[in-house]
Motif scaffolding. Structure first.
Motif, PDB file in Angstrom:
ATOM      1  N   VAL A   1       0.861  -1.174   0.000  1.00 32.13           N
ATOM      2  CA  VAL A   1       0.000   0.000   0.000  1.00 32.13           C
ATOM      3  C   VAL A   1       0.905   1.234   0.000  1.00 32.13           C
ATOM      4  N   ASN A   2       0.619   2.181  -0.872  1.00 36.96           N
ATOM      5  CA  ASN A   2       1.410   3.408  -0.947  1.00 36.96           C
ATOM      6  C   ASN A   2       1.628   3.996   0.442  1.00 36.96           C
ATOM      7  N   VAL A   3       2.871   4.356   0.756  1.00 34.18           N
ATOM      8  CA  VAL A   3       3.218   4.732   2.122  1.00 34.18           C
ATOM      9  C   VAL A   3       2.485   5.990   2.599  1.00 34.18           C
ATOM     10  N   LYS A   4       2.328   6.995   1.725  1.00 38.91           N
ATOM     11  CA  LYS A   4       1.616   8.211   2.141  1.00 38.91           C
ATOM     12  C   LYS A   4       0.147   7.915   2.396  1.00 38.91           C
TER      13      LYS A   4
ATOM     14  N   TYR B   1      -1.869  13.410  17.328  1.00 36.83           N
ATOM     15  CA  TYR B   1      -2.544  12.802  16.181  1.00 36.83           C
ATOM     16  C   TYR B   1      -2.948  13.793  15.101  1.00 36.83           C
ATOM     17  N   VAL B   2      -3.038  15.066  15.429  1.00 39.31           N
ATOM     18  CA  VAL B   2      -3.176  16.071  14.369  1.00 39.31           C
ATOM     19  C   VAL B   2      -1.901  16.067  13.535  1.00 39.31           C
ATOM     20  N   GLN B   3      -0.767  16.058  14.222  1.00 38.54           N
ATOM     21  CA  GLN B   3       0.505  16.034  13.509  1.00 38.54           C
ATOM     22  C   GLN B   3       0.697  14.729  12.760  1.00 38.54           C
ATOM     23  N   ARG B   4       0.350  13.597  13.397  1.00 38.72           N
ATOM     24  CA  ARG B   4       0.625  12.288  12.827  1.00 38.72           C
ATOM     25  C   ARG B   4      -0.312  11.927  11.679  1.00 38.72           C
ATOM     26  N   SER B   5      -1.573  12.375  11.751  1.00 35.62           N
ATOM     27  CA  SER B   5      -2.534  11.970  10.721  1.00 35.62           C
ATOM     28  C   SER B   5      -2.740  13.026   9.643  1.00 35.62           C
ATOM     29  N   LEU B   6      -2.608  14.304   9.985  1.00 39.18           N
ATOM     30  CA  LEU B   6      -2.930  15.371   9.032  1.00 39.18           C
ATOM     31  C   LEU B   6      -1.711  16.100   8.484  1.00 39.18           C
TER      32      LEU B   6
ATOM     33  N   PHE C   1       2.121  14.741   9.080  1.00 40.13           N
ATOM     34  CA  PHE C   1       3.228  13.816   8.815  1.00 40.13           C
ATOM     35  C   PHE C   1       3.113  13.056   7.490  1.00 40.13           C
ATOM     36  N   PRO C   2       1.948  12.460   7.148  1.00 34.57           N
ATOM     37  CA  PRO C   2       1.878  11.674   5.900  1.00 34.57           C
ATOM     38  C   PRO C   2       2.233  12.479   4.661  1.00 34.57           C
ATOM     39  N   PHE C   3       1.944  13.769   4.664  1.00 37.28           N
ATOM     40  CA  PHE C   3       2.165  14.590   3.479  1.00 37.28           C
ATOM     41  C   PHE C   3       3.570  15.162   3.416  1.00 37.28           C
ATOM     42  N   LEU C   4       4.367  14.900   4.441  1.00 35.70           N
ATOM     43  CA  LEU C   4       5.763  15.316   4.444  1.00 35.70           C
ATOM     44  C   LEU C   4       6.704  14.183   4.051  1.00 35.70           C
ATOM     45  N   ILE C   5       6.146  12.954   3.967  1.00 35.16           N
ATOM     46  CA  ILE C   5       6.972  11.785   3.646  1.00 35.16           C
ATOM     47  C   ILE C   5       7.599  11.940   2.260  1.00 35.16           C
TER      48      ILE C   5
END
Length: 265
Positions: free
Chosen positions: A56-59, A101-106, A108-112
């Motif tokens: 599954v795509n990591v982002k 979880y704001v940082q982790r879900s909204l 972090f994924p878009f900074l990968i």
């Protein structure tokens, strides 16, 4: 007002009992996971394997799997009675959870940058955990947790908040270092340097362990303790695996650097 959870369980006592059972089950699963991880690494990133399902795509994986840990608690806070959120101590502790979880879900994924795909099995297990733990932590804190009137000045609360903040900052800074190891187009692995990576291979894991340990100290409940214990088991295993991998891959890897605890382990 009566929310759907109270209506479903019939009484608050029944739901509170369920939350306690969920906490003890999480501790049991932490023990089971500890034994399992002695024989095999968590299948993600550099340890991914096709035997755990299609990639599954990591982002996409990070965004979708972490989102329930944010969205379900939002509903619990805004869509139910959440009677205990009238207390300042409960609000502070819930805010700690949401900051992560704001940082982790909204965010972090878009900074990968790059990153290997996540096996489907790992992806689904992460979703289940985020739903399970999101309900466990925020339902207890928003509806049931009762603290002394002066809890915000208690040494456990203050120390817990400080630990949470330190861990949160270490985690974010370490993720920043890892993201910027490679230049655009590069795919090879490099030795992370700077910050807590000068002392441990799993600096990002150390940050999150400290963060949720502080959360558990401030929240002072079996529910938060279960989360901290589970986090410790899973992330300490990852840190040790990463450390061994770095030592095997890089001849010039700093020999004084430890896996997880500076100068110790």
């Amino acid at each position: 007002m009566t929310d759907i959870f109270t209506a479903f369980f019939g009484s608050e006592a029944e739901e509170l009992y369920l939350l306690e059972c969920m906490s003890y089950f999480m501790i049991f699963m932490a023990g089971t996971t500890f034994i399992a991880l002695l024989f095999e690494n968590v299948p993600y990133g550099r340890y991914s394997s096709s035997k755990y399902g299609f990639p599954v795509n990591v982002k996409f994986a990070w965004f979708v799997q972490e989102l329930p840990a944010f969205m379900l608690p939002v509903y619990l806070v805004l869509g139910t009675s959440a009677t205990q959120l009238s207390q300042i101590s409960n609000r502070f502790i819930v805010a700690m959870y949401f900051c992560h979880y704001v940082q982790r879900s909204l965010i972090f994924p878009f900074l990968i940058r790059g990153g290997k795909s996540t096996p489907f099995a790992s992806f689904m297990l992460a979703i289940v955990f985020c739903v399970y733990n999101g309900y466990l932590q925020i339902r207890y804190l928003s509806q049931f947790a009762v603290y002394p009137a002066n809890w915000v000045t208690h040494p456990c609360f203050i120390t817990g908040c400080v630990l949470w903040l330190v861990g949160f900052l270490i985690n974010i800074h370490s993720d920043h270092i890892l993201r910027n190891l490679r230049k655009p187009g590069e795919t090879d692995y490099k030795i992370p340097v700077g910050g807590m990576f000068e002392y441990v291979s799993g600096a990002n894991f150390l940050g999150e362990i400290v963060e949720w340990s502080g959360f558990a100290l401030a929240a002072h409940s079996i529910h938060s303790a279960a989360f901290a214990i589970f986090t410790l088991v899973v992330l300490s295993s990852r840190a040790v695996a990463h450390h061994k991998w770095y030592l095997a891959k890089f001849e010039d890897y700093p020999k004084s650097r430890k896996a997880l605890i500076p100068f110790v382990y």
